[in-house]
Motif scaffolding. Structure first.
Motif, PDB file in Angstrom:
ATOM      1  N   UNK A  72       0.711  -1.294   0.101  1.00  0.00           N
ATOM      2  CA  UNK A  72       0.008   0.116  -0.146  1.00  0.00           C
ATOM      3  C   UNK A  72       1.043   1.238   0.013  1.00  0.00           C
ATOM      4  N   UNK A  73       2.241   1.272   0.688  1.00  0.00           N
ATOM      5  CA  UNK A  73       2.923   2.421   0.678  1.00  0.00           C
ATOM      6  C   UNK A  73       3.668   2.572  -0.682  1.00  0.00           C
ATOM      7  N   UNK A  99       3.839   5.620  -5.931  1.00  0.00           N
ATOM      8  CA  UNK A  99       3.613   5.903  -7.397  1.00  0.00           C
ATOM      9  C   UNK A  99       2.525   6.653  -7.706  1.00  0.00           C
ATOM     10  N   UNK A 100       1.461   6.807  -6.936  1.00  0.00           N
ATOM     11  CA  UNK A 100       0.257   7.652  -7.425  1.00  0.00           C
ATOM     12  C   UNK A 100       0.629   9.279  -7.182  1.00  0.00           C
ATOM     13  N   UNK A 139       1.666  14.887 -11.864  1.00  0.00           N
ATOM     14  CA  UNK A 139       1.973  16.074 -12.520  1.00  0.00           C
ATOM     15  C   UNK A 139       2.283  17.408 -11.814  1.00  0.00           C
ATOM     16  N   UNK A 140       2.315  17.260 -10.665  1.00  0.00           N
ATOM     17  CA  UNK A 140       2.974  18.335  -9.772  1.00  0.00           C
ATOM     18  C   UNK A 140       4.261  18.707 -10.183  1.00  0.00           C
TER      19      UNK A 140
END
Length: 341
Positions: A288-289, A294-295, A300-301
């Motif tokens: 989960x970490x 990855x998200x 795109x920041x």
């Protein structure tokens, strides 16, 4: 040790007989009579007969232990009969005892090795700890240290086999549980091989093989169906064994925990199940970490300095174009750079 003492006695007797024969051959002294000579010869014959009898008993025992063929026995007996009760008969018997003892030692060494392998096997299946194994002191002794070492091993192995038969229902369940636990761990590793970047390459290769899906399906069915059932039966069997009283040598009856490799086995089961559950939870948390990371990296920041850099590049390009005589709308280029930033 018995045979060694017999040989020593035979050798001493032979020396005594030789001396007596020498004395009889010497000239008579004083009142020596023919009767005394005959008595001495009779005693010599008797002692040689006793010697041959002792050697014969020792040889017969060794023949039986070694299962010597009848033709070999007959050939030896014929040789002894041909020499009668002369000293040569004793020498032939002593030589046969030495030969048979050498054969026995060779065979005993080989048989001892096989019995020791069986002892180790039963130690394993019965779950003996190192301390329990060390109590059998003869296991570390050399065959030359004790002529009865093979018999002691055979007697000890008999006890181990009896113990195995008594505990067999529980021990078979332990073996089945261990096999299923191993399959559960393999299934867990193979299912998560692709998701875990640190997984061994060979696991990843197996996961991508053509038969992998079928193998995982079989493992899943076996683990999911059989493991809970075997675990429940095993726990019940161990508890029933612990509830059954054991009779001591003094007649007292006591209840003892079921030990396996030096630990109470119910505690071993509890620890193993908790460790596997913890491993799954830690792996799930780690996965989960990694998803969150990855998200975050794919949103795109942009770096705040990146927009200013692109605007500067646009201004430089506009200036260059103007200097070269090319008509350019600098304001439009600046606005476009702002929008991209």
């Amino acid at each position: 040790a018995v045979l060694a003492r017999m040989e020593e006695s035979a050798l001493a007797l032979k020396a005594e007989n030789d001396k007596l024969a020498s004395d009889l051959a010497a000239p008579s002294v004083g009142g020596d009579t023919e009767a005394s000579r005959n008595a001495a010869l009779k005693d010599l014959k008797k002692s040689r007969m006793e010697q041959l009898k002792g050697l014969g008993e020792a040889i017969g025992k060794l023949w039986s232990e070694l299962d010597v063929p009848n033709d070999e026995r007959a050939a030896f007996t014929a040789r002894v009969k041909a020499t009668g009760i002369r000293p040569e008969s004793g020498e032939i018997g002593e030589a046969e005892v030495r030969r048979l003892r050498a054969v026995k030692a060779e065979r005993q060494s080989a048989e001892l090795g096989r019995v020791r392998e069986a002892v180790v096997h039963h130690w394993e299946v019965c779950g003996y700890s190192d301390d329990q194994r060390d109590k059998f002191l003869e296991f570390k002794k050399d065959a030359s240290e004790d002529e009865n070492i093979l018999a002691k091993h055979q007697s000890y192995l008999k006890q181990l086999k009896a113990e195995f038969e008594k505990k067999k229902p529980v021990l078979m369940l332990i073996q089945k549980y261990n096999q299923l636990s191993k399959s559960r761990l393999e299934l867990f590793q193979r299912e998560n091989a692709d998701a875990d970047a640190s997984a061994p390459n060979k696991l990843k290769e197996r996961r991508n093989s053509a038969n992998n899906a079928l193998e995982i399906s079989k493992l899943t069915a076996a683990v999911g169906k059989d493991l809970p059932r075997v675990l429940a039966k095993l726990v019940a069997a161990v508890k029933a064994t612990e509830a059954s009283p054991v009779t001591l040598q003094d007649g007292r009856q006591v209840r003892r925990p079921f030990m396996y490799r030096g630990e109470r086995y119910l505690a071993v089961l509890d620890r193993q199940e908790k460790e596997f559950k913890k491993m799954k939870e830690e792996h799930r948390a780690g996965r989960e970490k990694r998803k969150i990371e990855r998200r975050a990296s794919g949103t795109g920041i942009m770096n705040p300095n990146h927009g200013a850099q692109r605007m500067g590049e646009a201004v430089a390009a506009a200036s260059s174009a103007s200097a070269g005589g090319v008509t350019m709308n600098v304001k439009a280029r600046l606005m476009s750079a702002k929008r991209r930033a």
